[in-house]
Scaffold this active site. Sequence first.
Site, PDB file in Angstrom:
ATOM      1  N   LYS A   1       5.494  11.759   4.506  1.00 17.00           N
ATOM      2  CA  LYS A   1       6.500  10.774   4.894  1.00 17.00           C
ATOM      3  C   LYS A   1       7.714  11.538   5.438  1.00 17.00           C
ATOM      4  O   LYS A   1       8.195  12.469   4.805  1.00 17.00           O
ATOM      5  CB  LYS A   1       6.885   9.916   3.686  1.00 17.00           C
TER       6      LYS A   1
ATOM      7  N   GLU B   1       3.797  -7.518  -7.887  1.00 19.46           N
ATOM      8  CA  GLU B   1       4.748  -8.547  -8.351  1.00 19.46           C
ATOM      9  C   GLU B   1       4.087  -9.509  -9.339  1.00 19.46           C
ATOM     10  O   GLU B   1       4.709  -9.931 -10.302  1.00 19.46           O
ATOM     11  CB  GLU B   1       5.306  -9.323  -7.152  1.00 19.46           C
TER      12      GLU B   1
ATOM     13  N   ARG C   1       5.369 -13.824  -4.431  1.00 15.92           N
ATOM     14  CA  ARG C   1       4.051 -13.269  -4.802  1.00 15.92           C
ATOM     15  C   ARG C   1       3.725 -13.563  -6.265  1.00 15.92           C
ATOM     16  O   ARG C   1       2.567 -13.590  -6.653  1.00 15.92           O
ATOM     17  CB  ARG C   1       4.034 -11.740  -4.605  1.00 15.92           C
TER      18      ARG C   1
HETATM   19  C1  LIG Z   1       4.939  -7.528  -1.425  1.00 13.62           C
HETATM   20  C2  LIG Z   1       5.917  -6.415  -1.099  1.00 13.62           C
HETATM   21  N1  LIG Z   1       6.547  -5.785  -2.115  1.00 13.62           N
HETATM   22  C3  LIG Z   1       7.439  -4.811  -1.855  1.00 13.62           C
HETATM   23  C4  LIG Z   1       7.720  -4.449  -0.560  1.00 13.62           C
HETATM   24  C5  LIG Z   1       8.781  -3.400  -0.261  1.00 13.62           C
HETATM   25  N2  LIG Z   1       8.194  -2.218   0.345  1.00 13.62           N
HETATM   26  C6  LIG Z   1       8.266  -1.985   1.640  1.00 13.62           C
HETATM   27  S1  LIG Z   1       7.546  -0.546   2.080  1.00 13.62           S
HETATM   28  C7  LIG Z   1       7.149  -0.219   0.462  1.00 13.62           C
HETATM   29  C8  LIG Z   1       6.426   1.035   0.107  1.00 13.62           C
HETATM   30  C9  LIG Z   1       5.094   1.063   0.778  1.00 13.62           C
HETATM   31  O1  LIG Z   1       4.463   2.286   0.456  1.00 13.62           O
HETATM   32  P1  LIG Z   1       3.254   2.757   1.363  1.00 13.62           P
HETATM   33  O2  LIG Z   1       2.346   1.615   1.606  1.00 13.62           O
HETATM   34  O3  LIG Z   1       2.693   3.939   0.716  1.00 13.62           O
HETATM   35  O4  LIG Z   1       3.935   3.089   2.771  1.00 13.62           O
HETATM   36  P2  LIG Z   1       4.824   4.385   3.136  1.00 13.62           P
HETATM   37  O5  LIG Z   1       6.269   3.879   3.148  1.00 13.62           O
HETATM   38  O6  LIG Z   1       4.577   5.431   2.112  1.00 13.62           O
HETATM   39  O7  LIG Z   1       4.359   4.781   4.500  1.00 13.62           O
HETATM   40  C10 LIG Z   1       7.571  -1.228  -0.364  1.00 13.62           C
HETATM   41  C11 LIG Z   1       7.407  -1.245  -1.823  1.00 13.62           C
HETATM   42  C12 LIG Z   1       7.041  -5.139   0.464  1.00 13.62           C
HETATM   43  N3  LIG Z   1       7.291  -4.876   1.779  1.00 13.62           N
HETATM   44  N4  LIG Z   1       6.153  -6.101   0.174  1.00 13.62           N
END
Ligand SMILES: Cc1ncc(C[n+]2csc(CCOP(=O)(O)OP(=O)(O)O)c2C)c(N)n1
Length: 624
Positions: A288, A373, A401
């Site tokens: 990342k 969630e 959710r």
């Molecule tokens: C249902 C939901 N919960 C929380 C989020 C907030 N959120 C956005 S990106 C993220 C992390 C995602 O991690 P990953 O899929 O590993 O993507 P990366 O940022 O590491 O590329 C979160 C928790 C969201 N977008 N949707």
Amino acid sequence: MYEEIPQNRPSTPLLDSIESTSDLRALDERQLIILADELRHYLLYSVGQTGGHFGAGLGVVELTIALHFLYDTPYDRVVWDVGHQAYPHKILTGRRDAMLSMRQEGGLSGFPKRSESEYDTFGVGHSSTSIGAAQGMAMAARLKGECRRAVAVIGDGAMTAGMAFEALAHAAHTKENMMVVLNDNNMSISKNVGGLANYFAKVWSSKTYIALREGSRKVLSKIPQAWELARKTEEHVKGMISPGTLFEELGFNYVGPLDGHDLPSLISTMRNMRDLEGPQLLHIITKKGKGFGPAERDPIGYHALTKIEPKRTLSEPKVKKLKFQDIFGQWLCDSAAQDQKLVAITPAMSEGSGMLKFADQFPDRFFDVAIAEQHAVTLAAGLACESLKPVVAIYSTFLQRGYDQLIHDVAIQDLDVTFAIDRAGLVGEDGATHAGAYDLSYLRCIPNMVIAVPSDEAETRLLLESAYQYQGPAAVRYPRGAGTGVSPGEQLEIVPVGRARTVREGSDVAILCFGTLLAECLDVANSLNATLIDMRWVKPLDAAAIEALIGTHELLVTVEVNAIAGGAGSAVSEHLNQQGMPIDLLQLGLPDRYEDHAPQAVQLQKLGLDSQGIRAAIDARLKR
Ligand SMILES: Cc1ncc(C[n+]2csc(CCOP(=O)(O)OP(=O)(O)O)c2C)c(N)n1
Ligand SMILES: CC(=O)[C@@H](O)[C@H](O)COP(=O)(O)O
Ligand SMILES: [Mg+2]
């Protein structure tokens, strides 16, 4: 490796020649490698200008190129999970120059959006939807007899959500011809947590990955055969982590882990897999923030980047107002210090929910459940059954959710759970997918719930403590960002549930404010010599305060940053109707449509929820 955000547009001759993905597919491997560097450099520049999500996009530059090189996009469908990593995708699909309008009013959305581009095959923003959507597209192609491929790109964080596994299991069952790319950077917004994250983490140190990382090109060139053979024979050798077991047992053909920044290997592996029958899962390891030193060193801090601020002169110290999340975080720590029963839960949003201090001070009572969630709410119910007092810190939009769990597991059983609902109302640049527009409507109809709507920072602390001390399901909602600068104080005081407070006594018009538009409402009340009441609670309503206005006022006005449908104003309307109390009622709030991304103040102004808009609506009603 870049260490600075370029202040001026970098020279990107190859990137400038890409107006569509067919231009990209005309390039050779050497040019693709050059394109990756230009794309990464341009991404640094454009996000440096506009702000927005940052680290995730840097980590998928090579993957984005490989996908659009190997798949006939937009005919073949690529679905990005969450979509915060899709800026390189947007740059390569005809929106390079438009990137400078990212997340601005009328500009590009921060997430893939079907109405924005034919390359944006599925609207996203909430995580973990990509596999299900891509499966639907693959299934439709099969049913329609179309030779169309479908790919889901999902991160290791998004993979922790239950619905990702629901889709994996079903796709394996229907044996769809589809590809899932698991983009594993060992990060969510924070560090990824949970059993799945631990499972992936073993991969990072496993002999397989280290061997592949060192000799990936040699080993991977004939990947399905070599990998299958290596995996089968070595799987039984002790100490071997077979990262594919989990997915293979579900019915996917697993390949990986692969270095997701090695573009030639990525292309050759994906080309081998692209037309294999049945569900495929390619596991890639990425970083990342790849390619930008500060982001590689601090992927949490660089998950999103605020606009590069003009250098402030020393004489202009930036006045830092406390954000509502910080008010919550401080209250949480203070209340936890008084009450050993307090435990706190976040579904993967510890930074945004202001919980880092609590996590540090009370590590045994802090639970980050990953992007889960539904589980967060039911976990709280279980804790409450055993007389602990859980606080679920959750964004309004993400609580959607866990709605069934809130009703079925918490409210029906009348359990003592407190929901600290952040990002309530309009959230600005994240747009409609992240708006907290409905929580008053979707909570108010649930028996046993009490709902508080604080009007400023001090009220937030006060109502958090009041809701927490209430013995039953309680919700407190507050917006994204900072308040008006009112000091929250340090006491832990409570107010009676369902009791409003009169801010100003006037006549003819009475404004009932539900939440943080109180300052706007006070401006209007002063200009009209109107009564102003800070209602504090949507449920239970302060019926006495409302009924005391009948007979001395000719117009009641309710103001809320929630859907008008079913919101606080509806509660007042229902009450007046049930009591047979005739009085004109004007309900101001969010109309029955989605509000596009723009700064929060612009969104409110467009919706007539600033002082001018509220005054104009009242004038129009009085003239009628
Ligand atoms: C249902 C939901 N919960 C929380 C989020 C907030 N959120 C956005 S990106 C993220 C992390 C995602 O991690 P990953 O899929 O590993 O993507 P990366 O940022 O590491 O590329 C979160 C928790 C969201 N977008 N949707
Ligand atoms: C992509 C995503 O869902 C999160 O990064 C979200 O954008 C965070 O919102 P805040 O910036 O309000 O914490
Ligand atoms: Mg990740």
